[in-house]
Write an enzyme that holds these catalytic residues in place. Sequence first.
Site: not given
Ligand code: ACO
Length: 431
Positions: A271, A310, A366
Amino acid sequence: MTEGPTTDTLTVRDNRTGTEYEIAITDGHIRAADLKQISIEGGDPLATYDPGFVNTAACRSAVTYIDGDAGVLEYRGYPIEQLAENSTYLEVAYLLLNGELPNSAQLDTWVHEVTNHTFVHENMKNLMHAFRYNAHPMGMLQSSVSAMSTFYPEAINFTDPEVRQLQITRMIAKVPTLGAWAFRHSQGKPYVYPDNDLSYAENFLAMLFKMSEPKYEADPRLVKALEVLFILHADHEQNCSANAVRSVGSSGVDPYSAVAAGIGALYGPLHGGANEAVLRMLRRIKTTDNIGDFIEGVKAGKEKLMGFGHRVYKNYDPRAKIIKKATDEVFEVTGKNPLLDIATELEKIALEDEYFVKRKLYPNVDFYSGLIYEALQFPPEMFTVLFAIPRTSGWLAQWQEMVGDSDQKIARPKQVYIGERTRDYVPMNQR
Ligand code: ACO
């Protein structure tokens, strides 16, 4: 909150029994409780299973609107781009909390009230002094906001609108003081008291960076950048921390304790902690030559590309666009952050790579904010604090809306129980 007109229905046929049920659709949603009428003899009523609330609305809200596919973000109907361009953070906080932009007299009163509540009880200083020299400032902020409930015990009477408004003003006024002191603590520097001649953002910068000069003067371009960053971070509808505030607040606890829960949620690297993680990632990559290997590692599932992806935006995060522009303005003052080249190249490659394109992974807020914060000389540990300070107005707007919503109940999700049932205790010598 009043319910909109019900014009549609959903017919559900339970193939276990052949029975059909008609369920109302209101504003594109069905009520999960309406599914309770569906059951089989001797079985539990039908319920939904939705870990992480990916397709479940927990409230009806009029605060913030997001269209994740179109990359749209609006506070109370005003596009984020227009607010970032024309408004100040305190004006936006007023908008979030009251639903309308203030007129000039209302804004003056609001700014005056916030400015007059920037000081904290002297014992708060002692409390913060008690932390270890290397305490994470986010932990310090969370604890001190939580501690504020003990300084203002009347806050529990928040159903009284005057009491509620006073706590809201106090919290928005005091979080910059607490955040700045957490920073000074980590630097081993004396805490700086608020200067009520200064604007909200200027005063914050003064409490962070003032040394022996009689009056701290911030570069107006940096003040403007901070205002923009604060506006962009003020609210983001039902995110993890807003949900934490609403969930904890639903027990009827005081707003300091509810906001402290939000700060805890924001602390996490998935987050608000993501910008800190982005900076660490960019430092680890070190040079643009290493980007290829890094991306391969991400695609192989070894780690995530922090600052990308996201839950809601499946398009460019509109806040990331505004921040990207702000980086240029800040770097004009501070000089370019060398990590910018790595970030820009990383973004370029990721936006063309099939792995990211297929999953609709775009830079989020971010990805660039950490670069600005670093250029402003903040250590990574402070980044989430810089997010929490403006988000306080969003948390309080969400909390206030929940408090006034007759639909709301104490948050208490169901579970799908998958464990053992009714078995006899096994004495120790028989295990
Ligand atoms: N890098 C690589 N792969 C990713 C990333 C990433 N940053 N984010 C998602 N994916 C992939 C997942 O592994 C998944 O792949 P799969 O379908 O092969 O299993 C797919 O994309 C879908 O991702 P989910 O994890 O299901 O998406 P979710 O909506 O649950 O998660 C989140 C969203 C937590 C923001 C995620 O994208 C993440 O961890 N990003 C990196 C952390 C980040 O930047 N957080 C800031 C968010 S903005 C904020 O809070 C202000």
